[in-house]
Design an enzyme around this catalytic site. Structure first.
Site, PDB file in Angstrom:
ATOM      1  N   LYS A 231       0.833  -1.208   0.000  1.00 38.32           N
ATOM      2  CA  LYS A 231       0.000   0.000   0.000  1.00 38.32           C
ATOM      3  C   LYS A 231       0.866   1.255   0.000  1.00 38.32           C
ATOM      4  O   LYS A 231       0.607   2.212  -0.732  1.00 38.32           O
ATOM      5  CB  LYS A 231      -0.941  -0.011   1.211  1.00 38.32           C
ATOM      6  CG  LYS A 231      -2.032  -1.062   1.082  1.00 38.32           C
ATOM      7  CD  LYS A 231      -2.910  -1.197   2.326  1.00 38.32           C
ATOM      8  CE  LYS A 231      -3.939  -2.300   2.086  1.00 38.32           C
ATOM      9  NZ  LYS A 231      -4.876  -2.489   3.217  1.00 38.32           N
TER      10      LYS A 231
ATOM     11  N   GLN B  82      -4.749  -1.573   9.581  1.00 39.40           N
ATOM     12  CA  GLN B  82      -4.756  -2.879   8.931  1.00 39.40           C
ATOM     13  C   GLN B  82      -5.316  -3.943   9.873  1.00 39.40           C
ATOM     14  O   GLN B  82      -4.947  -4.011  11.041  1.00 39.40           O
ATOM     15  CB  GLN B  82      -3.323  -3.226   8.492  1.00 39.40           C
ATOM     16  CG  GLN B  82      -3.201  -4.472   7.638  1.00 39.40           C
ATOM     17  CD  GLN B  82      -3.725  -4.290   6.213  1.00 39.40           C
ATOM     18  OE1 GLN B  82      -3.971  -3.168   5.758  1.00 39.40           O
ATOM     19  NE2 GLN B  82      -3.899  -5.387   5.507  1.00 39.40           N
TER      20      GLN B  82
ATOM     21  N   ASP C 200     -11.213   3.002   4.128  1.00 33.49           N
ATOM     22  CA  ASP C 200     -11.555   1.571   4.117  1.00 33.49           C
ATOM     23  C   ASP C 200     -13.070   1.359   3.993  1.00 33.49           C
ATOM     24  O   ASP C 200     -13.507   0.252   3.676  1.00 33.49           O
ATOM     25  CB  ASP C 200     -11.124   0.929   5.443  1.00 33.49           C
ATOM     26  CG  ASP C 200      -9.847   0.116   5.324  1.00 33.49           C
ATOM     27  OD1 ASP C 200      -9.517  -0.321   4.212  1.00 33.49           O
ATOM     28  OD2 ASP C 200      -9.201  -0.092   6.375  1.00 33.49           O
TER      29      ASP C 200
HETATM   30  N1  L34 Z   1      -8.074  -2.314   7.311  1.00 32.73           N
HETATM   31  N2  L34 Z   1      -7.447  -4.452   6.681  1.00 32.73           N
HETATM   32  C1  L34 Z   1      -7.897  -3.234   6.335  1.00 32.73           C
HETATM   33  N3  L34 Z   1      -8.187  -2.887   5.040  1.00 32.73           N
HETATM   34  C2  L34 Z   1      -7.996  -3.805   4.052  1.00 32.73           C
HETATM   35  O1  L34 Z   1      -8.339  -3.494   2.797  1.00 32.73           O
HETATM   36  C3  L34 Z   1      -7.488  -5.065   4.371  1.00 32.73           C
HETATM   37  N4  L34 Z   1      -7.210  -6.033   3.415  1.00 32.73           N
HETATM   38  C4  L34 Z   1      -7.484  -7.436   3.749  1.00 32.73           C
HETATM   39  C5  L34 Z   1      -6.778  -7.736   5.074  1.00 32.73           C
HETATM   40  N5  L34 Z   1      -6.882  -6.658   6.039  1.00 32.73           N
HETATM   41  C6  L34 Z   1      -7.257  -5.388   5.714  1.00 32.73           C
HETATM   42  C7  L34 Z   1      -6.228  -5.965   2.501  1.00 32.73           C
HETATM   43  O2  L34 Z   1      -5.604  -4.939   2.251  1.00 32.73           O
HETATM   44  C8  L34 Z   1      -6.857  -8.165   2.573  1.00 32.73           C
HETATM   45  N6  L34 Z   1      -6.030  -7.178   1.904  1.00 32.73           N
HETATM   46  C9  L34 Z   1      -5.186  -7.463   0.815  1.00 32.73           C
HETATM   47  C10 L34 Z   1      -4.618  -6.465   0.032  1.00 32.73           C
HETATM   48  C11 L34 Z   1      -3.789  -6.772  -1.021  1.00 32.73           C
HETATM   49  C12 L34 Z   1      -3.514  -8.078  -1.339  1.00 32.73           C
HETATM   50  C13 L34 Z   1      -4.075  -9.096  -0.586  1.00 32.73           C
HETATM   51  C14 L34 Z   1      -4.898  -8.785   0.481  1.00 32.73           C
HETATM   52  C15 L34 Z   1      -2.613  -8.370  -2.486  1.00 32.73           C
HETATM   53  O3  L34 Z   1      -2.260  -7.485  -3.227  1.00 32.73           O
HETATM   54  N7  L34 Z   1      -2.185  -9.638  -2.669  1.00 32.73           N
HETATM   55  C16 L34 Z   1      -1.314 -10.031  -3.747  1.00 32.73           C
HETATM   56  C17 L34 Z   1      -0.279 -11.020  -3.233  1.00 32.73           C
HETATM   57  C18 L34 Z   1       0.539 -10.474  -2.114  1.00 32.73           C
HETATM   58  C19 L34 Z   1       1.539 -11.469  -1.534  1.00 32.73           C
HETATM   59  O4  L34 Z   1       2.559 -11.704  -2.189  1.00 32.73           O
HETATM   60  O5  L34 Z   1       1.274 -12.010  -0.432  1.00 32.73           O
HETATM   61  C20 L34 Z   1      -2.140 -10.646  -4.863  1.00 32.73           C
HETATM   62  O6  L34 Z   1      -1.680 -10.623  -5.999  1.00 32.73           O
HETATM   63  O7  L34 Z   1      -3.220 -11.168  -4.567  1.00 32.73           O
END
Ligand code: L34
Length: 264
Positions: free
Chosen positions: A23, A67, A90
């Protein structure tokens, strides 16, 4: 004017550290002002609330998020309510949850369901008139997803079924979906036999599973068995590289909107 986002991370959850780093980097790439606060796992509720108060009053910060998940000495609901709704990018504050539910456009939609909707619309999949089945009823994904899809507005006008852990014969509901959105948090739970041929499948799950062959010792899999389901679905979102990056993009979009509104 530069839009500013503050992200607070409490504790050492490894996945949270990855997401928060992504982020911060996304903000910088977009030319936004980014502040990341990493707080000790033992941080008290009072200390965290005091940090939020400082950010609430900071004119350079337009969006604030804590988060999730937070350590257990902290009451997540109280934390979310402390963030000024105008800075709640959020969309978790009850004011924003309510605005999205009644279709008031000046609230913030939560980033993950908003990202799912953009994935659909930009792939020429209009939910209007379709049967959307959502697996999972969380406050972060399932419930707001249902409220966006059912809205009488662009991106809405779907017929929506929400399934959860107490739904008998979940597979039968899934199989009736034109658009199947899966947010359960169980690796590869949705298999090809649960999907109608030609359906559109959106996989919200990001699960780390042990993988001795992977460099990090784990690999990422969704809630959908991609190899099997991609043979019956007409469109399917991958993990990684699907909904996750969209979540981050929509967070930036909300932050820009918050900034524009605060300076209007
Ligand atoms: N307050 N908490 C708050 N706001 C959010 O919007 C989140 N979330 C969820 C968990 N807790 C939170 C996120 O940001 C899940 N989440 C989130 C954001 C981005 C990705 C996955 C979950 C993401 O970009 N994942 C990558 C892989 C990342 C890796 O290598 O682990 C993907 O390509 O899916």
């Amino acid at each position: 004017m530069r839009p500013g986002l503050a992200v607070i991370l409490v504790g050492d959850d490894p996945a949270s550290h990855v997401y928060v780093r992504m982020k911060g980097r996304a903000c910088e790439e977009a030319g936004m002002h980014s502040v990341t606060m990493r707080l000790d796992a033992a941080t008290s509720q009072e200390e965290l609330l005091a940090q939020i108060d400082v950010l609430n009053a900071d004119p350079l910060i337009h969006g604030i998020l804590v988060q999730m998940p937070v350590p257990k000495q902290i009451d997540a609901d109280a934390v979310v309510r402390r963030i000024r709704p105008e800075k709640d990018v959020d969309g978790f504050h009850p004011i924003n949850v309510g605005k999205v539910f009644i279709g008031e456009r000046d609230g913030f939609s939560p980033a993950t369901p908003a990202g799912v909707l953009q994935l659909l619309l930009r792939s020429s999949v209009d939910p209007a008139g379709k049967h959307c089945v959502i697996l999972g009823r969380s406050n972060i994904v399932g419930k707001p997803m249902a409220s966006l899809l059912v809205q009488n507005a662009p991106g809405g006008n779907a017929t929506v079924t929400v399934c959860h852990s107490r739904t008998p014969d979940l597979a039968a509901h899934a199989k009736r979906a034109d658009i199947l959105i899966v947010a359960i948090g169980r690796p590869k739970m949705v298999t090809a036999d649960m999907v109608k041929p030609g359906a559109v499948v959106i996989d919200v799950g990001v699960n780390r599973v042990d993988d001795p062959n992977a460099k990090k010792g784990y690999s990422l899999v969704g809630d959908v068995d991609f190899a099997g389901v991609s043979k019956v679905a007409s469109k399917i979102s991958p993990v990684p590289g699907g909904v996750g990056p969209m979540t981050i993009a929509m967070l930036l979009s909300n932050t820009l909107r918050a900034a524009e509104r605060m300076h209007a």
